[in-house]
Design an enzyme around this catalytic site. Structure first.
Site, PDB file in Angstrom:
ATOM      1  N   CYS A 150       0.838  -1.422   0.196  1.00  0.00           N
ATOM      2  CA  CYS A 150      -0.054  -0.077   0.186  1.00  0.00           C
ATOM      3  C   CYS A 150       0.846   1.188   0.084  1.00  0.00           C
ATOM      4  CB  CYS A 150      -0.885   0.132   1.020  1.00  0.00           C
ATOM      5  SG  CYS A 150      -0.332  -0.351   2.668  1.00  0.00           S
ATOM      6  N   HIS A 242      -1.952   7.045   3.256  1.00  0.00           N
ATOM      7  CA  HIS A 242      -0.518   7.077   3.349  1.00  0.00           C
ATOM      8  C   HIS A 242       0.047   8.346   2.677  1.00  0.00           C
ATOM      9  CE1 HIS A 242      -0.812   3.348   5.229  1.00  0.00           C
ATOM     10  NE2 HIS A 242      -0.249   2.632   4.126  1.00  0.00           N
TER      11      HIS A 242
HETATM   12  P1  NAP Z   1      -7.157 -10.154   7.931  1.00  0.00           P
HETATM   13  O1  NAP Z   1      -8.104  -9.146   8.728  1.00  0.00           O
HETATM   14  O2  NAP Z   1      -6.133 -10.744   9.325  1.00  0.00           O
HETATM   15  O3  NAP Z   1      -7.855 -11.097   7.398  1.00  0.00           O
HETATM   16  C1  NAP Z   1      -7.311 -12.455   6.922  1.00  0.00           C
HETATM   17  C2  NAP Z   1      -8.271 -13.292   6.231  1.00  0.00           C
HETATM   18  O4  NAP Z   1      -7.599 -14.394   6.019  1.00  0.00           O
HETATM   19  C3  NAP Z   1      -9.500 -13.529   6.998  1.00  0.00           C
HETATM   20  O5  NAP Z   1     -10.573 -13.725   6.090  1.00  0.00           O
HETATM   21  C4  NAP Z   1      -9.205 -14.895   7.371  1.00  0.00           C
HETATM   22  O6  NAP Z   1     -10.615 -15.798   7.616  1.00  0.00           O
HETATM   23  C5  NAP Z   1      -8.629 -15.632   6.059  1.00  0.00           C
HETATM   24  N1  NAP Z   1      -7.709 -16.707   6.688  1.00  0.00           N
HETATM   25  C6  NAP Z   1      -6.917 -17.019   7.956  1.00  0.00           C
HETATM   26  N2  NAP Z   1      -6.414 -18.056   7.757  1.00  0.00           N
HETATM   27  C7  NAP Z   1      -7.033 -18.841   6.814  1.00  0.00           C
HETATM   28  C8  NAP Z   1      -6.834 -20.216   6.337  1.00  0.00           C
HETATM   29  N3  NAP Z   1      -6.415 -20.955   6.865  1.00  0.00           N
HETATM   30  N4  NAP Z   1      -7.728 -20.532   5.032  1.00  0.00           N
HETATM   31  C9  NAP Z   1      -8.471 -19.450   4.363  1.00  0.00           C
HETATM   32  N5  NAP Z   1      -8.321 -18.243   4.893  1.00  0.00           N
HETATM   33  C10 NAP Z   1      -7.781 -17.831   5.864  1.00  0.00           C
HETATM   34  O7  NAP Z   1      -6.092  -9.418   7.290  1.00  0.00           O
HETATM   35  P2  NAP Z   1      -6.195  -8.256   6.397  1.00  0.00           P
HETATM   36  O8  NAP Z   1      -5.685  -7.026   7.052  1.00  0.00           O
HETATM   37  O9  NAP Z   1      -7.500  -8.300   5.690  1.00  0.00           O
HETATM   38  O10 NAP Z   1      -4.884  -8.589   5.232  1.00  0.00           O
HETATM   39  C11 NAP Z   1      -5.321  -9.560   4.239  1.00  0.00           C
HETATM   40  C12 NAP Z   1      -4.029  -9.704   3.420  1.00  0.00           C
HETATM   41  O11 NAP Z   1      -3.682  -8.626   2.672  1.00  0.00           O
HETATM   42  C13 NAP Z   1      -2.579  -9.815   4.092  1.00  0.00           C
HETATM   43  O12 NAP Z   1      -1.837 -10.592   3.280  1.00  0.00           O
HETATM   44  C14 NAP Z   1      -2.026  -8.594   4.136  1.00  0.00           C
HETATM   45  O13 NAP Z   1      -0.611  -8.476   4.100  1.00  0.00           O
HETATM   46  C15 NAP Z   1      -2.649  -7.695   2.848  1.00  0.00           C
HETATM   47  N6  NAP Z   1      -2.794  -6.395   2.960  1.00  0.00           N
HETATM   48  C16 NAP Z   1      -3.188  -5.658   3.811  1.00  0.00           C
HETATM   49  C17 NAP Z   1      -3.391  -4.319   3.863  1.00  0.00           C
HETATM   50  C18 NAP Z   1      -4.257  -3.552   4.826  1.00  0.00           C
HETATM   51  O14 NAP Z   1      -4.504  -2.296   4.518  1.00  0.00           O
HETATM   52  N7  NAP Z   1      -4.599  -4.087   5.792  1.00  0.00           N
HETATM   53  C19 NAP Z   1      -3.033  -3.757   2.701  1.00  0.00           C
HETATM   54  C20 NAP Z   1      -2.490  -4.238   1.753  1.00  0.00           C
HETATM   55  C21 NAP Z   1      -2.389  -5.697   1.598  1.00  0.00           C
HETATM   56  P3  NAP Z   1     -11.220 -15.911   9.137  1.00  0.00           P
HETATM   57  O15 NAP Z   1     -12.123 -14.889   9.308  1.00  0.00           O
HETATM   58  O16 NAP Z   1     -12.094 -17.186   8.807  1.00  0.00           O
HETATM   59  O17 NAP Z   1     -10.096 -16.149  10.056  1.00  0.00           O
END
Ligand code: NAP
Length: 349
Positions: A150, A242
């Site tokens: 991001c 950002h």
């Molecule tokens: P998050 O809120 O922790 O969400 C994670 C997701 O992954 C949830 O839907 C979770 O499902 C799922 N998950 C966890 N374990 C799993 C499994 N074994 N099998 C299938 N699904 C599973 O994370 P986030 O902040 O949204 O980030 C998600 C991704 O985007 C990460 O890789 C992060 O680095 C990237 N990212 C984030 C941002 C940001 O602004 N936050 C920006 C760019 C990129 P459950 O609810 O069932 O656990």
């Protein structure tokens, strides 16, 4: 298009997953019909499996969809957006691509792999040609395409217009919003009235991803941009957006008017093709001396444009400026959706 394409989201219950759900509502080409998450959520209706953390109520169009496990199988749409936890994304995304799915991923896991496009449609649409090599090498009938981190995307959008002058050195200091850390993110006791001068692995990602994105496609791989990139990343008490101070050294000595002209005239294939999520002007220059500001500017252009201001001479490198963009829209879900729109327009879906 006569019929919308069914799509799914892997990791639909998380923060970025919710951004996808929100961004895809009423999308003219894509119809979100399938939601995947962990086995903790599978079998529940979306409204029971997730705690909706974006503005407003949980969107009605998905509230009653039953969440599935993230496994290939019947009923999983061919096009999948991925917002999965980075700890599990590698294997699941590969399994889906192997089973014939197109995975348009937001996770960091595959971004730096040689045969995976790290795509910004306005900047490097030709990098999509990597997928041919990816399918050949891996024997996949599907494919994986990624979007940048991001903070990286905000900087590369601002720098792309300057590539014509030859970019030699970049020094960037970021002021990054707390939403970039996901939920629950940074503890309020740490971030209120404070600055945290460290974001794990962020500086390394900004450095390597920038070189790949601004690099050139050469036969079967990317020749990274041969520019030195030095990033200092900081978390600040801002919710979304950002902001970063960027200094750049160029090979050709350009005037300030030439730099400004390049920024103002910057357009890409998404604008030429009128892709549904493309902002008409991807990099917007703001003349006011105290802009862009995240609180005032981040929601403009549906969060899909990057705002630049304060272009001036730099006494150390050549020029410096401020750039700001929406980290969870252009830096996450919106970026991935634009990537898929480009793939559809190029006949790659
Ligand atoms: P998050 O809120 O922790 O969400 C994670 C997701 O992954 C949830 O839907 C979770 O499902 C799922 N998950 C966890 N374990 C799993 C499994 N074994 N099998 C299938 N699904 C599973 O994370 P986030 O902040 O949204 O980030 C998600 C991704 O985007 C990460 O890789 C992060 O680095 C990237 N990212 C984030 C941002 C940001 O602004 N936050 C920006 C760019 C990129 P459950 O609810 O069932 O656990």
């Amino acid at each position: 298009m006569n019929e919308r394409i069914p799509v799914g989201v892997l990791g639909a219950t998380g923060m970025v997953g919710q951004e996808f759900v929100s961004f895809l509502r009423d999308h003219p080409w894509f119809d979100l019909t399938w939601l995947g998450a962990s086995d903790r959520s599978a079998g529940k209706r979306y409204r029971e499996a997730t705690t909706w953390r974006l503005g407003g109520a949980i969107p009605a169009y998905v509230a009653d969809i039953v969440v599935s496990e993230c496994k290939p199988g019947d009923g999983v749409p061919k096009l999948l957006f991925s917002a999965m936890d980075a700890g599990v994304a590698t294997d699941i995304e590969r399994a889906m691509a192997g089973a014939g799915h197109t995975v348009v991923s937001n996770s960091r896991n595959h971004r730096m792999e040689d045969d995976v496009p790290l795509l910004v449609p306005e900047i490097n649409p030709d990098h999509l040609r990597l997928v041919r090599e990816q399918r050949r090498k891996r024997g996949w009938s599907g494919q994986i395409v990624t979007n940048p981190n991001c903070s990286t995307i905000v900087m590369v959008m601002a720098l792309a217009p300057l590539k014509q002058f030859g970019i030699r050195k970049i020094i960037v200091t970021t002021m990054q919003a707390i939403s970039g850390a996901g939920y629950p993110g940074v503890a309020s006791m740490d971030i209120n009235a404070n600055v945290i001068p460290y974001i794990g692995m962020e500086e390394e990602k900004m450095q390597s991803e920038t070189q790949k994105i601004l690099g050139d496609f050469a036969t079967t791989k990317i020749q990274p941009l041969a520019a030195a990139v030095s990033a200092s990343c900081n978390r600040v008490p801002v919710v979304d957006g950002h902001t970063m101070a960027v200094s750049v050294e160029l090979e050709k000595k350009a005037t300030e008017a030439e730099i400004l002209g390049a920024i103002l005239g910057f357009r890409g294939i998404p604008q030429q093709k009128g892709l549904p999520s493309a902002p008409p002007c991807p990099v917007i220059y703001m003349e006011e001396p105290d802009r862009p500001q995240p609180r005032r500017d981040v929601e403009r252009e549906n969060g899909m444009a990057v705002f630049v201001g304060r272009l001036r001479k730099c006494p150390v490198l050549d020029y410096k400026f401020i750039a700001m963009g929406h980290n969870t829209v252009r830096g996450a879900a919106g970026a991935a959706v634009l990537n898929a729109e480009l793939m559809q327009a190029e006949g790659l879906l």
